[in-house]
Design an enzyme around this catalytic site. Structure first.
Site, PDB file in Angstrom:
ATOM      1  N   TYR A  39      15.455  30.353   8.689  1.00  0.00           N
ATOM      2  CA  TYR A  39      14.253  31.118   9.035  1.00  0.00           C
ATOM      3  C   TYR A  39      14.108  31.256  10.550  1.00  0.00           C
ATOM      4  CZ  TYR A  39      12.317  30.814   4.295  1.00  0.00           C
ATOM      5  OH  TYR A  39      12.088  30.942   2.943  1.00  0.00           O
TER       6      TYR A  39
ATOM      7  N   MET B 209      11.655  24.601   2.987  1.00  0.00           N
ATOM      8  CA  MET B 209      10.919  23.764   2.033  1.00  0.00           C
ATOM      9  C   MET B 209      11.850  22.959   1.140  1.00  0.00           C
ATOM     10  SD  MET B 209       8.168  24.858  -0.901  1.00  0.00           S
ATOM     11  CE  MET B 209       7.068  25.733   0.199  1.00  0.00           C
TER      12      MET B 209
ATOM     13  N   ARG C 264     -10.634  -0.532  14.714  1.00  0.00           N
ATOM     14  CA  ARG C 264     -10.427   0.223  13.487  1.00  0.00           C
ATOM     15  C   ARG C 264     -11.388  -0.364  12.460  1.00  0.00           C
ATOM     16  NH1 ARG C 264      -4.511   1.039  10.687  1.00  0.00           N
ATOM     17  NH2 ARG C 264      -4.981  -1.073   9.959  1.00  0.00           N
TER      18      ARG C 264
ATOM     19  N   LYS D 124       0.845  -1.204   0.000  1.00  0.00           N
ATOM     20  CA  LYS D 124       0.000   0.000   0.000  1.00  0.00           C
ATOM     21  C   LYS D 124       0.881   1.255   0.000  1.00  0.00           C
ATOM     22  CE  LYS D 124      -0.308  -0.383   5.048  1.00  0.00           C
ATOM     23  NZ  LYS D 124      -1.095  -0.947   6.164  1.00  0.00           N
TER      24      LYS D 124
HETATM   25  C1  LIG Z   1      -0.358  -1.854   6.940  1.00  0.00           C
HETATM   26  C2  LIG Z   1      -0.917  -3.164   7.361  1.00  0.00           C
HETATM   27  C3  LIG Z   1      -0.083  -4.296   7.439  1.00  0.00           C
HETATM   28  C4  LIG Z   1       1.425  -4.210   7.335  1.00  0.00           C
HETATM   29  O1  LIG Z   1       1.922  -3.719   8.557  1.00  0.00           O
HETATM   30  P1  LIG Z   1       3.495  -3.554   8.859  1.00  0.00           P
HETATM   31  O2  LIG Z   1       3.536  -3.135  10.279  1.00  0.00           O
HETATM   32  O3  LIG Z   1       4.002  -2.508   7.946  1.00  0.00           O
HETATM   33  O4  LIG Z   1       4.129  -4.875   8.626  1.00  0.00           O
HETATM   34  C5  LIG Z   1      -0.687  -5.528   7.671  1.00  0.00           C
HETATM   35  N1  LIG Z   1      -2.035  -5.630   7.868  1.00  0.00           N
HETATM   36  C6  LIG Z   1      -2.852  -4.551   7.835  1.00  0.00           C
HETATM   37  C7  LIG Z   1      -4.313  -4.735   8.073  1.00  0.00           C
HETATM   38  C8  LIG Z   1      -2.323  -3.280   7.592  1.00  0.00           C
HETATM   39  O5  LIG Z   1      -3.127  -2.210   7.589  1.00  0.00           O
END
Ligand SMILES: *Cc1c(COP(=O)(O)O)cnc(C)c1O
Length: 416
Positions: free
Chosen positions: A293, A353, A167, A71
């Protein structure tokens, strides 16, 4: 070499199904001409390190399938080159966050299994099905929409349960309903039953065992209805909680990219990302003169400063800034550090930046020259240290890496 946008290659996704959307999406055609000498910043992704980390995870989770979480553009590294290499290493299952990421991955890898972690969005089932994506269904409403999309056919999915993180995911009542009522999942090929750990980075956290127990009970309750479904609980940290957490398939992300999945323990993974920034200028500052800055840093003695071509627009966060008053003996603890000419040097003043300033007073005269490259992240300055100093974690540093860097991918020791 890979163009910078190869994360979403040939991203001409033409989609015209069920009237859901009619447009052609195309990644911006940049990177037509880049030159190392003209690059302010260089981001090198070592695909051999990603492959080695995949091997380390396979050994640790032996007996379970090791999927890859790609992702957020493979945590900023570039989904295209990373996913292709992992597929070459034998990885056959990938997880993305949403279906647009999934469609980009599908264009690259026609054969692999792709799961969408964020579930099924209303009205999007046709898009998922059209690109061969399996949603991680997180509510009975999502189950019903996917079932409706299946019609007389069969569509693959994961069933996602919440075991304490609050979640995404269904609860025990939902599981009981699914177990009792076959009609709810008619037409759905349930391939995976999954949950996600909230505290896997802390081996001693009692939440882990609580989630494990809830997951086992859920899985047992669903076993008769879905005998073919495999089980998955562990992300990177979960893999290191032991065999009990592995089940049939594990879902590592950050560890593939060299980030540490735990706190308070040595990181067994090889860094896969190096970020370097060019020295634009080397200058002298007299006692009491300020830099950057806001004038938040001041030289206590004659100082030498190097100005580097990276800033918060490149993901080098402003939180890595370091104040200093002439009376301070240091005062750099909370700021970033870079590796330059074989030495470690602290950030001086505010990160801006497009530039940052580092104090190279401690280096031999002439050690740093205009045009040199300084390491911001890499073998000496770990992504986890940068995260810690920025008040965040390696995950956020990786996923914040900017688009301005010239990107180079290494494989088999050479550039690809
Ligand atoms: C992002 C995610 C992972 C991977 O997690 P890592 O800590 O990066 O290994 C696995 N399962 C779910 C549901 C996630 O959201």
């Amino acid at each position: 070499m890979e163009p910078a946008w190869s994360g979403f290659p040939g991203a001409a996704i033409k989609y015209d199904r069920a009237g859901l959307s009619r447009f052609t999406k195309r990644a911006p055609a940049i990177d037509t001409d880049t030159d190392l000498a003209a690059a302010g910043g260089l981001l090198t992704v070592d695909l051999d390190a990603v492959a080695e980390n995949y091997g380390t995870l396979r050994a640790e989770a032996s007996g379970a399938e090791v999927a890859a979480v790609v992702k957020a553009n493979a945590y900023g590294l570039g989904m295209g080159p990373v996913a292709r290499r992992l597929a070459d290493e034998g990885c056959g299952t990938f997880f993305v966050a949403d279906a647009n990421e999934g469609a980009a991955l599908r264009a690259l890898l026609p054969q692999v299994d792709i799961y969408v972690l964020n579930g099924l969005f209303p009205g999007a089932a046709g898009f998922y099905a059209g690109h061969g994506l399996a949603p991680c269904l997180a509510s009975l409403a999502e189950v019903a929409e996917w079932r409706a999309a299946a019609g007389d056919g069969r569509l693959p999915a994961a069933l996602h349960f919440d075991t304490g993180m609050n979640r995404l995911g269904m609860n025990e009542d939902d599981a009981a309903a699914l177990a009792a009522e076959g009609a709810l999942t008619e037409g759905i090929e349930v391939r995976l039953v999954m949950s996600h750990l909230a505290c896997s980075d802390e081996a001693g956290n009692p939440m882990n065992a609580r989630q494990l127990a809830r997951f086992k009970a859920l899985r047992e309750g669903l076993a008769t209805r879905f005998p073919e479904a495999r089980a998955s609980l562990a992300n990177s940290g979960g893999i290191y909680l032991g065999k009990d957490y592995h089940f049939d398939l594990v879902r590592p992300g950050v560890s593939l990219y060299g980030g540490s999945p735990f706190t308070g323990r040595a990181n067994p993974f090889r860094p896969a990302v190096t970020v370097e920034a060019r020295v634009l200028a080397v200058r002298e500052a007299g006692p009491g003169e300020t830099a950057g800055y806001g004038g938040t840093w001041a030289a206590g003695h004659p100082a030498r400063l190097a100005v580097l071509a990276a800033g918060y627009a490149d993901g080098y966060m402003r939180a890595l800034s370091a104040r200093r008053t002439p009376g301070d003996n240091g005062g750099y603890e909370n700021g970033g550090q870079v590796r330059i000419a074989g030495y470690t040097a602290p950030v001086a003043g505010r990160v801006s930046m497009d530039m940052l300033i580092v104090d190279v007073s401690g280096l031999p005269e002439g050690a740093v020259k205009r045009g040199d490259m300084a390491e911001l992240i890499g073998p000496h300055i770990t992504v986890d240290d940068v995260g810690l100093k920025a008040g965040t974690l390696g995950y956020e540093i990786l996923t914040s890496l900017g688009n301005r860097y010239m990107r180079v991918y290494l494989s088999g020791g050479g550039r690809v």
